[in-house]
Design a protein around this motif. Structure first.
Motif, PDB file in Angstrom:
ATOM      1  N   HIS A 184       0.852  -1.186   0.000  1.00 47.77           N
ATOM      2  CA  HIS A 184       0.000   0.000   0.000  1.00 47.77           C
ATOM      3  C   HIS A 184       0.892   1.242   0.000  1.00 47.77           C
ATOM      4  N   LYS A 185       0.450   2.272  -0.669  1.00 48.01           N
ATOM      5  CA  LYS A 185       1.209   3.519  -0.721  1.00 48.01           C
ATOM      6  C   LYS A 185       0.407   4.632  -0.063  1.00 48.01           C
ATOM      7  N   ASN A 186      -0.138   4.322   1.102  1.00 49.21           N
ATOM      8  CA  ASN A 186      -0.928   5.300   1.844  1.00 49.21           C
ATOM      9  C   ASN A 186      -0.133   5.793   3.042  1.00 49.21           C
ATOM     10  N   VAL A 187      -0.085   7.092   3.221  1.00 51.49           N
ATOM     11  CA  VAL A 187       0.653   7.693   4.328  1.00 51.49           C
ATOM     12  C   VAL A 187      -0.343   8.224   5.351  1.00 51.49           C
ATOM     13  N   LEU A 188      -0.182   7.788   6.604  1.00 48.57           N
ATOM     14  CA  LEU A 188      -1.009   8.248   7.712  1.00 48.57           C
ATOM     15  C   LEU A 188      -0.073   8.705   8.820  1.00 48.57           C
ATOM     16  N   THR A 189      -0.186   9.968   9.214  1.00 51.91           N
ATOM     17  CA  THR A 189       0.755  10.499  10.198  1.00 51.91           C
ATOM     18  C   THR A 189       0.074  11.516  11.106  1.00 51.91           C
ATOM     19  N   ASP A 190       0.628  11.683  12.299  1.00 58.58           N
ATOM     20  CA  ASP A 190       0.188  12.779  13.164  1.00 58.58           C
ATOM     21  C   ASP A 190       0.521  14.107  12.498  1.00 58.58           C
TER      22      ASP A 190
ATOM     23  N   PRO B 195      -7.081   4.684  15.751  1.00 54.20           N
ATOM     24  CA  PRO B 195      -6.444   3.587  16.491  1.00 54.20           C
ATOM     25  C   PRO B 195      -5.123   3.131  15.881  1.00 54.20           C
ATOM     26  N   LEU B 196      -5.006   3.211  14.554  1.00 54.26           N
ATOM     27  CA  LEU B 196      -3.773   2.772  13.908  1.00 54.26           C
ATOM     28  C   LEU B 196      -2.591   3.638  14.333  1.00 54.26           C
ATOM     29  N   LEU B 197      -2.795   4.937  14.423  1.00 58.84           N
ATOM     30  CA  LEU B 197      -1.729   5.830  14.870  1.00 58.84           C
ATOM     31  C   LEU B 197      -1.419   5.605  16.349  1.00 58.84           C
ATOM     32  N   SER B 198      -2.449   5.382  17.129  1.00 53.38           N
ATOM     33  CA  SER B 198      -2.237   5.103  18.542  1.00 53.38           C
ATOM     34  C   SER B 198      -1.452   3.813  18.724  1.00 53.38           C
ATOM     35  N   LEU B 199      -1.790   2.785  17.923  1.00 57.26           N
ATOM     36  CA  LEU B 199      -1.072   1.516  17.998  1.00 57.26           C
ATOM     37  C   LEU B 199       0.390   1.696  17.597  1.00 57.26           C
TER      38      LEU B 199
ATOM     39  N   GLN C 298      -4.453  15.557  16.534  1.00 57.98           N
ATOM     40  CA  GLN C 298      -4.973  14.718  17.621  1.00 57.98           C
ATOM     41  C   GLN C 298      -5.090  13.264  17.168  1.00 57.98           C
ATOM     42  N   GLY C 299      -4.123  12.822  16.364  1.00 58.08           N
ATOM     43  CA  GLY C 299      -4.218  11.519  15.723  1.00 58.08           C
ATOM     44  C   GLY C 299      -4.339  10.354  16.683  1.00 58.08           C
ATOM     45  N   ASP C 300      -3.636  10.414  17.815  1.00 59.77           N
ATOM     46  CA  ASP C 300      -3.680   9.307  18.760  1.00 59.77           C
ATOM     47  C   ASP C 300      -5.029   9.203  19.450  1.00 59.77           C
ATOM     48  N   LYS C 301      -5.844  10.270  19.360  1.00 60.11           N
ATOM     49  CA  LYS C 301      -7.168  10.260  19.972  1.00 60.11           C
ATOM     50  C   LYS C 301      -8.255   9.780  19.016  1.00 60.11           C
ATOM     51  N   THR C 302      -7.995   9.843  17.725  1.00 59.85           N
ATOM     52  CA  THR C 302      -9.052   9.562  16.752  1.00 59.85           C
ATOM     53  C   THR C 302      -8.772   8.382  15.831  1.00 59.85           C
TER      54      THR C 302
END
Length: 225
Positions: free
Chosen positions: A22-28, A59-63, A53-57
């Protein structure tokens, strides 16, 4: 951040020849000036999502944050193989793998240095709906985060693939859309109502604290049923 694949840290069912799957970028959310590395990310990625507020919304970023904290505490040598062996022990069916690339010299390191004074406009990569929270003069962001209304806003954003941020009128006013929400925690909406009443294409939904609590109560109860 650049990455490269190594056979030794990939299970057979995830062949390195097919990387990236996958070439999807997800970051705080983050700040800084534009660099060659950031432009390269834009060229490679199919989708870039920057999450305040990525860690609050999300779960993947929080993990991801929790995993990195655990690696820091449990793995003595931060080399690729040792991290992989640690993760493999705690993940099912050899689903863990590590792809990494050291950036400590040469052209890769040079690409991290901003080549312009222009700031990265991460706001262009915020997923909608954006729930803007205006604390006003009644409180600061720290207090707002301790309140249920903030938790409700984060849950609503999570369930609708959006995000939550504290409203900065100078930076945000040109980017609001009719999919977004603007909540004022002051008792009165005052001039913020202009963003709904005097816009059409960018007519953000403006709510005071009572309206927001009722809105989230109805929406979140509907999704829970």
């Amino acid at each position: 951040m650049g990455v490269s694949s190594k056979k030794k840290t990939r299970p057979q069912h995830l062949p390195y020849e097919d990387w990236p799957i996958h070439k999807n970028v997800l970051t705080d959310d983050f700040g800084g000036q534009i660099s060659e590395a950031w432009l390269d990310v834009g060229k490679i990625a199919d989708d870039i999502r920057v999450i305040p507020q990525g860690d609050k919304t999300y779960p993947l970023l929080s993990l991801a944050d929790l995993t990195m904290d655990m690696v820091k505490q449990q793995v003595e040598e931060w080399d690729e193989q040792e991290i992989y062996e640690f993760l493999k022990e705690i993940t099912p069916e050899e689903s863990a793998y590590v792809d990494s690339k050291a950036i400590d010299h040469g052209s890769d390191l040079e690409k991290l240095v901003p080549h312009t004074t222009e700031s990265i406009r991460t706001i262009l990569h915020y997923p909608s709906p954006v729930v803007h929270i205006e604390t006003g003069n009644s409180m600061n962001a720290k207090k707002a985060k301790s309140l249920d209304i903030f938790e409700h806003a984060c849950k609503f954003a999570q369930e609708n693939d959006g995000c939550v941020k504290f409203f900065n009128e100078n930076h945000d006013r040109d980017f609001v859309t009719n999919e977004d929400y603007l909540i004022t925690l002051d008792s009165q909406i005052s001039s913020l109502a202009d963003y709904e009443e005097l816009n059409d294409r960018k007519s953000v939904t403006v709510m005071n604290r009572s309206e927001a609590m009722a809105f989230f109560g109805n929406r979140l109860s509907d999704t829970d049923e």
